[in-house]
Scaffold this motif. Structure first.
Motif, PDB file in Angstrom:
ATOM      1  N   LYS A 337       0.807  -1.211   0.000  1.00 10.57           N
ATOM      2  CA  LYS A 337       0.000   0.000   0.000  1.00 10.57           C
ATOM      3  C   LYS A 337       0.850   1.276   0.000  1.00 10.57           C
ATOM      4  O   LYS A 337       0.515   2.264  -0.661  1.00 10.57           O
ATOM      5  N   ALA A 338       1.951   1.274   0.724  1.00 11.75           N
ATOM      6  CA  ALA A 338       2.801   2.463   0.793  1.00 11.75           C
ATOM      7  C   ALA A 338       3.363   2.829  -0.574  1.00 11.75           C
ATOM      8  O   ALA A 338       3.445   4.001  -0.945  1.00 11.75           O
ATOM      9  N   VAL A 339       3.743   1.819  -1.348  1.00 13.55           N
ATOM     10  CA  VAL A 339       4.272   2.056  -2.693  1.00 13.55           C
ATOM     11  C   VAL A 339       3.181   2.612  -3.591  1.00 13.55           C
ATOM     12  O   VAL A 339       3.390   3.566  -4.346  1.00 13.55           O
ATOM     13  N   LEU A 340       2.002   2.030  -3.529  1.00  9.61           N
ATOM     14  CA  LEU A 340       0.895   2.493  -4.351  1.00  9.61           C
ATOM     15  C   LEU A 340       0.516   3.935  -4.004  1.00  9.61           C
ATOM     16  O   LEU A 340       0.194   4.738  -4.887  1.00  9.61           O
ATOM     17  N   TYR A 341       0.572   4.259  -2.730  1.00  4.53           N
ATOM     18  CA  TYR A 341       0.232   5.622  -2.304  1.00  4.53           C
ATOM     19  C   TYR A 341       1.158   6.637  -2.978  1.00  4.53           C
ATOM     20  O   TYR A 341       0.723   7.724  -3.404  1.00  4.53           O
ATOM     21  N   HIS A 342       2.430   6.288  -3.106  1.00  2.40           N
ATOM     22  CA  HIS A 342       3.367   7.183  -3.781  1.00  2.40           C
ATOM     23  C   HIS A 342       2.936   7.418  -5.229  1.00  2.40           C
ATOM     24  O   HIS A 342       2.975   8.550  -5.714  1.00  2.40           O
ATOM     25  N   SER A 343       2.502   6.366  -5.921  1.00  2.00           N
ATOM     26  CA  SER A 343       2.061   6.506  -7.310  1.00  2.00           C
ATOM     27  C   SER A 343       0.788   7.338  -7.409  1.00  2.00           C
ATOM     28  O   SER A 343       0.627   8.140  -8.338  1.00  2.00           O
ATOM     29  N   ILE A 344      -0.125   7.156  -6.465  1.00  3.41           N
ATOM     30  CA  ILE A 344      -1.368   7.930  -6.480  1.00  3.41           C
ATOM     31  C   ILE A 344      -1.074   9.402  -6.228  1.00  3.41           C
ATOM     32  O   ILE A 344      -1.698  10.293  -6.830  1.00  3.41           O
ATOM     33  N   ARG A 345      -0.117   9.678  -5.360  1.00  4.62           N
ATOM     34  CA  ARG A 345       0.223  11.073  -5.075  1.00  4.62           C
ATOM     35  C   ARG A 345       0.787  11.785  -6.304  1.00  4.62           C
ATOM     36  O   ARG A 345       0.688  13.007  -6.416  1.00  4.62           O
ATOM     37  N   LYS A 346       1.375  11.037  -7.231  1.00  8.93           N
ATOM     38  CA  LYS A 346       1.825  11.654  -8.484  1.00  8.93           C
ATOM     39  C   LYS A 346       0.640  12.193  -9.274  1.00  8.93           C
ATOM     40  O   LYS A 346       0.746  13.203  -9.959  1.00  8.93           O
ATOM     41  N   VAL A 347      -0.480  11.470  -9.196  1.00  7.21           N
ATOM     42  CA  VAL A 347      -1.674  11.870  -9.929  1.00  7.21           C
ATOM     43  C   VAL A 347      -2.462  12.919  -9.152  1.00  7.21           C
ATOM     44  O   VAL A 347      -2.950  13.905  -9.713  1.00  7.21           O
TER      45      VAL A 347
END
Length: 525
Positions: A337-347
């Motif tokens: 989840k922490a990794v995915l959160y980083h990708s979502i924050r890009k968007v």
């Protein structure tokens, strides 16, 4: 502490063109010339004007290209045996190329003098000295490449030194030591370079090939030994195993060793220039390439990602911004989840860490991975997927239908054709195209149709296409995963599609690719 400047010479258009499957047109070379000039490379070696009409035409064309930071260099050999330089057609061609600098090579290994030139050691020294002196008399800056220097220095050090002294005494501006066979250990390069620098007392350079994988290391060792010029090719391709990779040498010299090479803003172009040159060469830039590769600042393991978020120095030796690259957080079962959160924050930079959308996206990613999707190498598809979950995605186009026609006569494959219908708003475009196989035909047809509405798509081209069987036990009924790498000449991105039908899987990856490009152009990604 800042040290002496190190000068770079790029030989992509000459040494690089000797690499397998590399062929540059005149306009290709002009594009590379402009890219290297913007990068701030001081010397750009462009070819041998006596080698053929294409190089002659290039030098004529290059005279019309204004250069801000670089000198164009013509390349050639010393005069031939028993011939004066002014009587040699190759030397005349070097002068007529109209470049401010010339690079000539001569033999430093007595084996080559005897077995290749079939002449005496004394005649070889005459050829070197008289050629350098003649070109200096023509007002040229002369770089002398001592071919096979390190092999010659190992076998007959006295004679190898005589050859470089002959070039120095005749007035060469640079004496460049060449590891032409690419097999000299960095420690030996350093020791020999130190000795040459002590004895010659003139500017010394290094030119390494990569046959034992040490071209970069040997080039850096030569600089430690006193060399102040490094020759190579920008992304390392060249004859056999290639040349010293300047996109690795340059930032290492400047950022790690303190030798200035280019301006700060030019250093920030490093990755862009590598992609331009790879694109012109029709090569895929390896993800593993230091500084400029797609994987150079990629992180996958959850603990690493967490550490990088807290302090990037934990797992990054420099900031990717310094060389114009980007950090990539790879999505996989390792990251969570922490990794995915980083990708979502890009968007969506405003997304809080406890937002329910994060779990929704994670569950969807996991479900797709079970079906064969893999997003760690397809960040573009992941970002499109995130936009859909966040309600931020508005499709630019819809593929309404497609048909493919392939014919084969007497076991001989013929061209495939594809028809597709694309809708944008209330407008439709029905078009057809051909290709080498059904996937290529459909790819061409879809791009053609979408380009009518979005002209920027014309710059997009596929640079890599990979297919992997996901369910091997199902044999020919297996799901397949298709990864497509695309570029618009500046940016590179990868998308993924999965299906039991390879054409449908390819189409899904292609649609994501075009959507990603349009979303970037809109400033959404």
């Amino acid at each position: 502490m800042e040290r002496e400047r190190v000068w770079l010479l790029d030989s992509t258009m000459r040494d690089g063109a000797q690499g397998k499957n590399i062929s540059f047109s005149v306009e290709d070379k002009v594009e590379i010339l402009r890219a290297l000039d913007r990068q701030g490379i001081p010397y750009i070696e462009a070819g041998n004007p006596s080698s053929g009409p294409k190089d002659l035409l290039f030098f004529e064309r290059a005279r019309q290209v204004p250069l801000e930071h670089s000198k164009l260099v013509a390349f050639g050999a010393t005069c031939r045996k028993f011939l004066a330089p002014q009587e040699d057609r190759g030397i005349a061609a070097l002068c007529e190329a109209g470049t401010p600098a010339v690079c000539i090579f001569g033999k430093s290994w007595d084996l080559h003098v005897k077995d290749v030139l079939k002449t005496t050691l004394e005649e070889n020294l005459r050829m070197i000295g008289e050629t350098v002196a003649y070109l200096k008399g023509q007002g040229k800056e002369v770089l002398y490449d001592a071919e096979h220097f390190f092999d010659g220095y190992r076998q007959n050090p006295r004679y190898a030194m005589e050859t470089v002294r002959a070039a120095r005494d005749a007035g060469a501006d640079w004496v460049v030591l060449c590891d032409t066979n690419g097999a000299t250990l960095p420690s030996d390069v350093r020791r020999a370079t130190q000795q040459v620098c002590r004895e010659l007392g003139c500017p010394v350079g290094i030119h390494c090939h990569n046959d034992i994988g040490c071209a970069v290391a040997a080039s850096l060792a030569a600089v430690e030994g006193g060399a102040r010029m490094v020759q190579g090719t920008y992304v390392g391709f060249g004859e056999r195993c290639g040349n010293a990779n300047l996109s690795t040498v340059l930032p290492t010299l400047q950022l790690k060793m303190g030798h200035p090479c280019v301006e700060k803003e030019q250093m920030a172009r490093l990755t862009k220039t590598a992609r331009i040159i790879s694109d012109v060469a029709n090569l895929t830039l390896p993800d593993s390439m230091p500084y400029v590769g797609g994987g150079a600042f990629s992180h996958k393991a959850g603990m690493h990602v967490d550490a990088v978020h807290k302090n990037s120095r934990t797992f990054e030796h420099i900031s990717p911004d310094l060389v114009g690259n980007k950090r990539h957080i790879l999505i996989s079962e390792v990251g969570g989840k922490a990794v995915l959160y980083h990708s979502i924050r890009k968007v969506d930079p405003t997304m809080p860490p406890d937002a329910p959308e994060i779990s929704e996206v994670l569950e969807d990613v996991k479900a797709r991975e079970l079906r064969g999707y893999q997003y760690e190498s397809a960040e573009a598809s992941l970002q499109v997927l995130i936009l859909k979950h966040l309600g931020m995605h508005r499709p630019h186009f819809k593929l309404e239908l497609y048909r493919i026609f392939s014919e084969q006569e007497a076991g001989v494959f013929s061209t495939s054709s594809a028809i597709c219908k694309v809708r944008v708003g209330d407008q439709y475009e029905l078009t057809a195209d051909e290709g080498r196989g059904p996937v290529n035909a459909l790819d061409n047809a879809v791009r053609k149709a979408v380009t009518r509405f979005y002209p920027a798509i014309a710059r997009v081209r596929l640079t890599d296409y990979k297919v992997r069987v996901v369910e091997q036990s199902a044999n020919s009924a297996s799901r397949v995963r298709v990864l497509i790498e695309s570029t618009d000449g500046e940016n590179v991105w990868t998308t993924v599609g999965v299906s039991h039908d390879i054409i449908r899987a390819s189409l899904r990856a292609q649609v994501d690719s075009l959507e990603y490009k349009l979303l970037r152009d809109d400033g959404i990604l």
